[in-house]
Design a protein around this motif. Sequence first.
Motif, short mmCIF file in Angstrom:
data_model
loop_
_atom_site.label_atom_id
_atom_site.label_comp_id
_atom_site.label_asym_id
_atom_site.label_seq_id
_atom_site.Cartn_x
_atom_site.Cartn_y
_atom_site.Cartn_z
N GLY A 1 0.79 -1.23 0.00
CA GLY A 1 0.00 0.00 0.00
C GLY A 1 0.82 1.27 0.00
N LEU A 2 2.11 1.16 0.24
CA LEU A 2 2.96 2.35 0.28
C LEU A 2 3.08 3.00 -1.09
CD1 LEU A 2 4.92 4.15 1.93
CD2 LEU A 2 6.75 2.57 1.26
N LEU A 3 3.13 2.19 -2.16
CA LEU A 3 3.34 2.70 -3.51
C LEU A 3 2.09 2.59 -4.38
CD1 LEU A 3 6.88 1.17 -4.17
CD2 LEU A 3 6.31 3.42 -3.25
N GLY A 4 0.96 2.35 -3.76
CA GLY A 4 -0.28 2.20 -4.50
C GLY A 4 -1.17 1.16 -3.82
N THR A 5 -2.47 1.33 -3.93
CA THR A 5 -3.39 0.47 -3.18
C THR A 5 -4.14 -0.55 -4.04
OG1 THR A 5 -5.17 2.11 -3.42
CG2 THR A 5 -3.76 2.28 -1.47
N GLU A 6 -3.91 -0.53 -5.35
CA GLU A 6 -4.67 -1.43 -6.22
C GLU A 6 -4.43 -2.90 -5.88
OE1 GLU A 6 -4.59 2.46 -8.19
OE2 GLU A 6 -3.01 1.19 -7.32
N GLU A 7 -3.20 -3.23 -5.49
CA GLU A 7 -2.90 -4.62 -5.14
C GLU A 7 -3.70 -5.05 -3.91
OE1 GLU A 7 0.28 -3.20 -7.72
OE2 GLU A 7 -0.63 -2.36 -5.90
N VAL A 8 -3.77 -4.18 -2.91
CA VAL A 8 -4.46 -4.51 -1.66
C VAL A 8 -5.97 -4.52 -1.85
CG1 VAL A 8 -4.87 -3.75 0.71
CG2 VAL A 8 -2.57 -3.60 -0.26
N GLU A 9 -6.46 -3.55 -2.60
CA GLU A 9 -7.92 -3.37 -2.70
C GLU A 9 -8.57 -4.17 -3.83
OE1 GLU A 9 -8.32 0.81 -3.17
OE2 GLU A 9 -7.76 1.28 -1.10
N ILE A 10 -7.82 -4.49 -4.89
CA ILE A 10 -8.44 -5.12 -6.06
C ILE A 10 -7.77 -6.44 -6.45
CG2 ILE A 10 -8.96 -4.84 -8.52
CD1 ILE A 10 -8.96 -1.80 -8.05
N ILE A 11 -6.46 -6.42 -6.66
CA ILE A 11 -5.80 -7.57 -7.27
C ILE A 11 -5.71 -8.75 -6.32
CG2 ILE A 11 -3.74 -8.39 -8.46
CD1 ILE A 11 -3.19 -5.45 -9.26
N ARG A 12 -5.20 -8.52 -5.12
CA ARG A 12 -5.08 -9.64 -4.17
C ARG A 12 -6.45 -10.22 -3.81
NH1 ARG A 12 -1.23 -11.79 -1.29
NH2 ARG A 12 0.25 -10.13 -1.81
#
Length: 341
Positions: A220-231
């Motif tokens: 989440g430090l460099l963007g939240t798409e991984e935490v909120e969408i991809i994972r």
Amino acid sequence: MDNRYKAKIGISIGDTNGIGPEVIVKTLSDQRILNFCTPVIYGSADVINKVRKALSAEHFHYQQVGSAQALLPKKVNLINCWEEDIAVEPGTPKPESGKASLDSLLAAARDLKAGLLDGIVTAPIDKDNIQSEEFKFPGHTEFLTSYFDAADSLMLLVSDDLRVATVTGHIPIKEVASKLSFDLLIRKITILQESLRQDFGILKPRIAVLGLNPHAGEKGLLGTEEVEIIRPAVMHLKDKGHLVFGPYPADGFFGMRMYKQFDAVLSMYHDQGLIPFKTLAMESGVNYTAGLSVVRTSPDHGTAYDIAGKHIADETSFREALFLACDIIKKRQAEQKPVLK
């Protein structure tokens, strides 16, 4: 399926001032191709003759036919899609070459839709000069998805055991993050899984999903798409028993050659997937449109205006596209064969 059956493969000529006609003539100069399929060039005898003469392609032969209903087996067939002579000016995009590429594509797509062909291989178009009232799409993939009434499709780059797909396609990089969603990822991964099973014979495919941001967002430090969408999308599919893993940082994933552990890789945007793919497999790579009811492949390169007319274009990617179309058609037909009891 009769193993002696040769798939009827339509070939759209692409932009006539690019390298499409050249790689077509070079590929079909090898008569052994006719052991695998019945090729049908959609274009113009005048253009093809000019290219054949320029290449001194003495082993290239074809037969003109009036329609796809009159194809000749064991021959390279050619259907004229326009009557007027057009100037062939290699390396120079022209309205005439754009119109020719569209006329060829529409004719091949119509015959494919009518069931007169088993698949098509599309030579490269100029995405700008093909634009018209009949073609308002950023590329072949989007046009064919619409033309064949598919709910969605997937750009899948293939070379031997390397397969790289993209969630988003021909859109500006600034729009990628806003296009990503949980539902979109589930849909694209599902298309990829089904294609790997149906078209490549991989019953339990292992799929790696890349992150969007540097270092896959660094929690989440460099963007939240991984935490909120991809994972969440990856975990949802894993919970259902699918072999889906990630998100992985794209640079390290390819740098460490982790792609060798998977049957396919899903990238988030065009260049994230295509840059490493073309670095690893530019000469042999094939662009396959997964998710359609029909089979369409193409070489993984563009019109290459910079080398058009110099007679140095490498036809390997186009030849591989033709072979891949034949392979997928054969697999699909085998699946439809009734089980004998």
